[in-house]
Design a protein around this motif. Structure first.
Motif, short mmCIF file in Angstrom:
data_model
loop_
_atom_site.label_atom_id
_atom_site.label_comp_id
_atom_site.label_asym_id
_atom_site.label_seq_id
_atom_site.Cartn_x
_atom_site.Cartn_y
_atom_site.Cartn_z
N ILE A 241 21.36 17.42 54.83
CA ILE A 241 21.27 17.71 56.22
C ILE A 241 19.96 18.01 56.85
O ILE A 241 19.10 18.71 55.84
CB ILE A 241 22.11 18.93 56.27
CG1 ILE A 241 23.51 19.03 55.54
CG2 ILE A 241 22.58 19.21 57.84
CD1 ILE A 241 24.08 20.28 55.78
N ILE A 243 18.21 20.25 57.84
CA ILE A 243 18.11 21.81 58.06
C ILE A 243 17.63 22.50 57.08
O ILE A 243 17.48 21.86 55.96
CB ILE A 243 19.29 22.47 58.46
CG1 ILE A 243 20.56 22.62 57.49
CG2 ILE A 243 20.13 21.81 59.72
CD1 ILE A 243 21.77 23.07 57.53
N MET A 248 27.44 23.10 52.65
CA MET A 248 28.99 22.99 52.87
C MET A 248 29.50 22.00 51.89
O MET A 248 28.92 21.10 51.68
CB MET A 248 29.18 22.59 54.35
CG MET A 248 30.70 22.51 54.73
SD MET A 248 30.97 21.79 56.27
CE MET A 248 30.27 23.23 57.13
N ARG A 285 36.00 25.22 63.87
CA ARG A 285 34.66 24.67 63.72
C ARG A 285 33.83 25.52 62.45
O ARG A 285 32.85 26.26 62.80
CB ARG A 285 33.98 24.67 64.99
CG ARG A 285 34.47 23.80 66.10
CD ARG A 285 33.41 23.85 67.33
NE ARG A 285 33.78 22.84 68.07
CZ ARG A 285 33.43 21.44 68.36
NH1 ARG A 285 32.54 21.15 67.60
NH2 ARG A 285 33.69 20.65 68.90
N PRO A 286 34.46 25.40 61.29
CA PRO A 286 33.67 26.11 60.32
C PRO A 286 32.31 25.57 60.10
O PRO A 286 32.16 24.03 60.23
CB PRO A 286 34.59 25.80 58.97
CG PRO A 286 35.51 24.64 59.23
CD PRO A 286 35.47 24.63 60.58
N ASP A 287 31.27 26.26 60.04
CA ASP A 287 29.84 26.01 60.14
C ASP A 287 29.29 26.92 59.39
O ASP A 287 29.70 27.47 58.73
CB ASP A 287 29.21 26.03 61.76
CG ASP A 287 29.20 27.56 61.99
OD1 ASP A 287 29.53 28.39 61.21
OD2 ASP A 287 28.59 27.75 63.50
N LEU A 288 27.69 26.53 59.38
CA LEU A 288 26.77 27.06 58.41
C LEU A 288 25.84 28.35 59.16
O LEU A 288 25.66 29.20 58.56
CB LEU A 288 25.63 26.02 57.97
CG LEU A 288 26.17 24.93 57.19
CD1 LEU A 288 25.01 23.94 56.66
CD2 LEU A 288 26.85 25.46 55.73
N ILE A 313 36.90 23.95 53.56
CA ILE A 313 35.34 24.08 53.72
C ILE A 313 34.87 25.36 53.48
O ILE A 313 35.10 26.17 53.81
CB ILE A 313 35.36 23.91 55.58
CG1 ILE A 313 36.40 22.92 56.15
CG2 ILE A 313 34.05 23.43 55.55
CD1 ILE A 313 36.14 21.35 56.17
N PHE B 205 25.65 22.99 61.07
CA PHE B 205 26.36 21.72 60.51
C PHE B 205 27.61 22.11 60.62
O PHE B 205 27.96 23.29 59.93
CB PHE B 205 25.78 21.48 58.89
CG PHE B 205 26.63 20.03 58.48
CD1 PHE B 205 26.06 18.69 58.90
CD2 PHE B 205 27.74 20.11 57.67
CE1 PHE B 205 26.73 17.52 58.42
CE2 PHE B 205 28.34 18.82 57.51
CZ PHE B 205 27.76 17.63 57.85
N SER B 206 28.54 21.41 61.05
CA SER B 206 30.10 21.91 61.20
C SER B 206 30.95 20.94 60.88
O SER B 206 30.80 19.84 61.26
CB SER B 206 30.25 22.84 62.40
OG SER B 206 30.02 21.65 63.43
N ALA B 207 32.28 21.27 60.39
CA ALA B 207 33.37 20.48 60.27
C ALA B 207 34.09 20.76 61.66
O ALA B 207 34.22 21.81 62.22
CB ALA B 207 34.42 20.91 59.19
N HIS B 239 32.62 15.67 60.97
CA HIS B 239 31.49 16.75 60.98
C HIS B 239 30.44 16.46 61.89
O HIS B 239 30.28 15.33 62.20
CB HIS B 239 31.08 16.74 59.42
CG HIS B 239 31.91 17.22 58.38
ND1 HIS B 239 32.58 16.29 57.91
CD2 HIS B 239 31.97 18.41 57.60
CE1 HIS B 239 33.25 16.76 56.75
NE2 HIS B 239 33.08 18.12 56.56
#
Lengths: 350, 350, 350, 350
Positions: A241, A243, A248, A285-288, A313, B205-207, B239
């Motif tokens: 990614i 970033i 994830m 929206r599970p995210d970082l 996730i 970054f997201s799902a 994602h």
């Protein structure tokens, strides 16, 4: 009395993160910060953001002095480089937390195969405790040598363990469990190379080592196999990614029929009750961003009624819960401190 | 004689991309650029990068005038908004290429279920041709109404079709095919919302819509089902990548035993021979930068000998091959032009 | 008859950009693509995005063969490396466009001072024409050797020239003109180093060579001095933007009293009339996205009534108008083609 | 006894940052977190990264209850919205720290002119203390109402103050001091709009409000004028960096002849001795990553011998030293705590 902690490999990304976190740890005093390349330099001259009142310097790797004057030594070296250092340190009275992969695989032949390098001695491999505190706390507390888990394994194992322990998986015979993983660039380390050049990574997204050849595969399979009590096979594809931090794992788990999303969430919450770093939820929206800068692992659960698959996730900061933070969590356990000591930072947002 | 082309919905991301690409197309003259919000404004005033010598203006949606004075009309509207427009345009003699999802699902009830909105009439749905040229060219050539595919379906179907056609898949009964997909942010459209705010997306970054609820699922299943001659089920998780453009689908395909990586690559190359936009390879780092700015679909193939799974990395530019470029490719076919007319740009690197 | 064009240094960022642009140029045939590191490799194997039908290969630097079989040779080498190559090429009949800084400074001693390296011979320096077409077209048309301008100088000179030519500047004696410049990372080249590592650049913004020590300073001062007919001093600070491409110069120009914003805009429009790559405007948000991917220079003008300063925002794509595109623009002039041949791409948005 | 702190406007970016920082402050207990839009919701449900053990909720703006039950109230409201709230709060016994611009300009007519809105009463404006602790600590300690500085003013004033105080500036009469400033996107706030859409900002860099029209100009001029004891004029151009956080001001200061770089650095170090948040240096690459996540202001000094200009690079985290962190620093002073309490975080790197 503060814990005297030293770091060997203190100028790479995980080493620097150990300095940052240990500098703020209420029970730790930093002792040796070993970096051969920077020996003699002030830490704050090389890393202006670490220009603290303590005014640390990088030093040379005098193993004997380090071992004698440290309660715990963190090794933040590239893989294959910890074997010799640990062989020496183990002769002394200090505790050792190795962040490389050199002591993670219990089977030396397996290590040899995946790393193309002779493994550490079997007695050291036997002695090493795999340091994933949410699953292995009892062993960690009495360990002398910790094999600190890899970043991908941490997110993957934490995301899957409750299913295995509760026998909820229903994977077709001879098929693997699919883990599609994505990591920020710091996982590739600090040494510049064409694949970490800003112009190559920014505005981009890539897969790498597709086809089941990434070295974290045997580590994940070993630990899930121990939990399952039998061989466990995964299909693992890592991606990069654009970033700096964050990781994830999106896990595709066929689960037993007739279990509901609520029951699954309850099962995870029960498995991880009292585990302050694990957050179980089912977010749109599970995210970082929620985990970057923290030692948390956020696990978001999504059951697909159409297919009977549970989509898991699992998100971490690869340098904290995936490396240096988890190492400190292990240290806390080894020294009888609360697991969260020095690891309570909230995520920076936005 | 140039093809007179109009665009309804000309100020969104796919509309603007149609303007950019059609402006450089050697056989096209832009006619009406419909944008109600910007009607009367110069295109170059709203979008300085489209400040060209032709000095286009946005106009109001006078369907009759558009239909009578255009050879082809592109509809770049949000889903549910194309139904009425197409119902009117179809009365005239122009060809229609609809970039929304309103004519992609053949089964009106299925549309109603996934979009929570009444479907277009069955006769229009029957008339619409699914516009994926590498698979459906014969029908596209004689079509009046094209349902231009979604971005995720384009990458997914192109990545899987050769396996189905050659009966190489060996999916366990009642299990889905896993597609883990990642898209740049332009797929979410131009209208600002909290989930497209720079501060939320960058460093993140997201799902989203995990658990099998994304609206591109029935579209992918329909087209793969047609190819397979039977129902086809996928497990699809999208994602969001912190980049403006680009889309990757990582597909986990269990394949028949005893087939080699070379045979698989040959099978794909054979399936796509003469298809200039499809690149078949097996790259160490399949990425998006190679396709962004192009109408290409890069398909990288990776057989895992340990598991018998083929990992397929299918990459496109979501706004070009995943939307506006593919729409022009369809137009080229409908008007007897070479498929690549106006679509030969190389990717900008770095 | 197509122009036979060769590139020496074809695998760096400006070299690759020359390949991309010349590949699409209607009047050019690519001949030699010299890259010692990649000699013998297919261009498409090293750069998948350049995997075109022409199937080019990289070759070794056989200067004689190149010179004899090329109408024009582009040199895309690091500074100090063009001197020898040009000395040889000049013996033949080909035209030479050098993208390095080796022939930009007319005064050899000045070159020696800023580059710590002996300058090219004075006769070659005299022969070289500074290749900024909007200002120097007449000389470029009859030149054999072009010194293609640097990226910062291009944006700076184009932004300031109309003020000098119309004697509108009113800089206090012994004070410099302030130019605050910002560039994307591709300006630092393709070779990885700690300052181009993704993790260092992303989420960051930095100044470098502050205090008037950047090597583009003498180049800008030389050209503005020629326009002014007297010495010209600038205060120049470059910064690094976390994007791959694009360059902005923000220029702080004290102007004569009693001139209005409208008069200034008219003056710029008049100065650049017939120059298709120069866009004069006064935008609320002058940006880089409008120019990235194009050969344009956007100049946005903002007169501050409070202070009498004109703020000039000059924006280019550093690899196109700031390097390879401008080189092709020079080639077009040298061969009597329309200046815009092969350079009409619109910016990709978003 | 902990300080009871409330926040009005707790769900915007500066409000959320106050929650994050105050949650970790050893001497503070959070009381009311006012957000009308989210009243009644758990903070952790809206912002998962703030899902802490304390389990805070957002509440409605009951000014009387807040004032009576808080030792200090932070106002993190848009400009013009603090005027009424402060007028009410001032009747009670709590201290007030206003992060808006409503109390920064001492001259109500000036406020009216720049903000197109009636100013607060002159008595309140007189009572408000401009809260830049490194310059104004004595007044802050006894203040009831703090006007917390803007982000651009903080970096600018801290970068210039030592030159003014030591009478080292030598600006030509009737000329402004040039400040070229760059900010991350969080400075634009949390409400989505076309200019904060990820696809517009990423891969981009823009200037805005060029020509001396940004509202932070009168604030900077007022404070520098107070230090100078006479009117002070600046030429200020802000730019948008494609990063969420961080702010850099590049300042072009003509200084008195015959002063050396070393003398200047000494002068700054002397001016800021005992100021733990100010770092004075002369870095090859002054950047933002070193300050993001901290309350520091890094000031890098570069004297250009050719021109006699001092280039000052002043860098902060716009949400911490430029807003919420500085507000807490002010609170610390007002309550007799060490200035660094709760503000000792190191920057996250990389």
């Amino acid at each position: 009395m503060k814990i005297k902690a030293s770091i060997i490999g203190a100028s790479g990304y995980t080493g620097v993160e150990l300095i940052r976190l240990l500098n703020a740890h209420p029970n730790v005093k930093l002792q040796y910060l070993v970096s051969e390349n920077n020996a003699g330099s002030k830490v704050g001259d090389i890393y202006p953001h670490l220009d603290t009142a303590d005014n640390y310097s990088f030093s040379n790797p005098d193993i004997e002095a380090i071992a004698k004057n440290s309660d715990v030594v963190f090794l933040a070296l590239p893989h294959t480089k910890s074997i010799t250092a640990v062989s020496k340190l183990i002769e002394y009275n200090c505790k050792i937390i190795d962040l490389s992969s050199d002591f993670r695989l219990k089977n030396g032949a397996n290590y040899q195969k995946w790393y193309q390098h002779p493994a550490a001695s079997q007695s050291l491999l036997d002695q090493a405790v795999y340091g994933i505190p949410e699953i292995n706390a009892a062993n960690i507390k009495r360990a002398t040598l910790i094999a600190n888990p890899g970043c991908y394994p941490t997110a993957s194992i934490l995301g899957i363990a409750p299913l295995i322990k509760n026998q909820l998986l229903d994977i077709p015979l001879n098929h693997p469990l699919v883990i599609d993983a994505k990591s920020g660039v710091s996982g590739a380390g600090k040494t510049p190379n064409p694949h970490t050049h800003f112009c190559e990574v920014s505005n981009n997204f890539s897969a790498y080592q597709a086809g089941g050849i990434h070295r974290h595969i045997p580590e994940i399979e070993q630990e899930l196999g121990i939990l399952a009590g039998k061989d466990f096979t995964i299909q693992f594809t890592p991606h990069l990614i654009p970033i700096p931090r964050g990781l994830m794992a999106t896990i595709y788990a066929p689960v037993k029929k007739n279990i509901s999303q609520t029951e699954i969430i309850d099962c995870y919450k029960s498995f991880y009750q009292h585990q302050e770093f694990i957050k179980i939820n089912s977010l749109p929206r599970p995210d970082l961003k929620t985990v970057i800068g923290t030692n948390n692992c956020n696990i978001s659960l999504h059951l697909d009624q159409r297919t009977g698959y549970l989509i898991i996730i699992s998100a971490i900061d690869n340098l904290i819960k995936g490396a240096s933070g988890q190492a400190i969590q292990n240290m806390n356990l080894m020294f009888g401190l609360p697991e969260t000591s020095g690891l309570t930072q909230l995520a920076i947002y936005p």
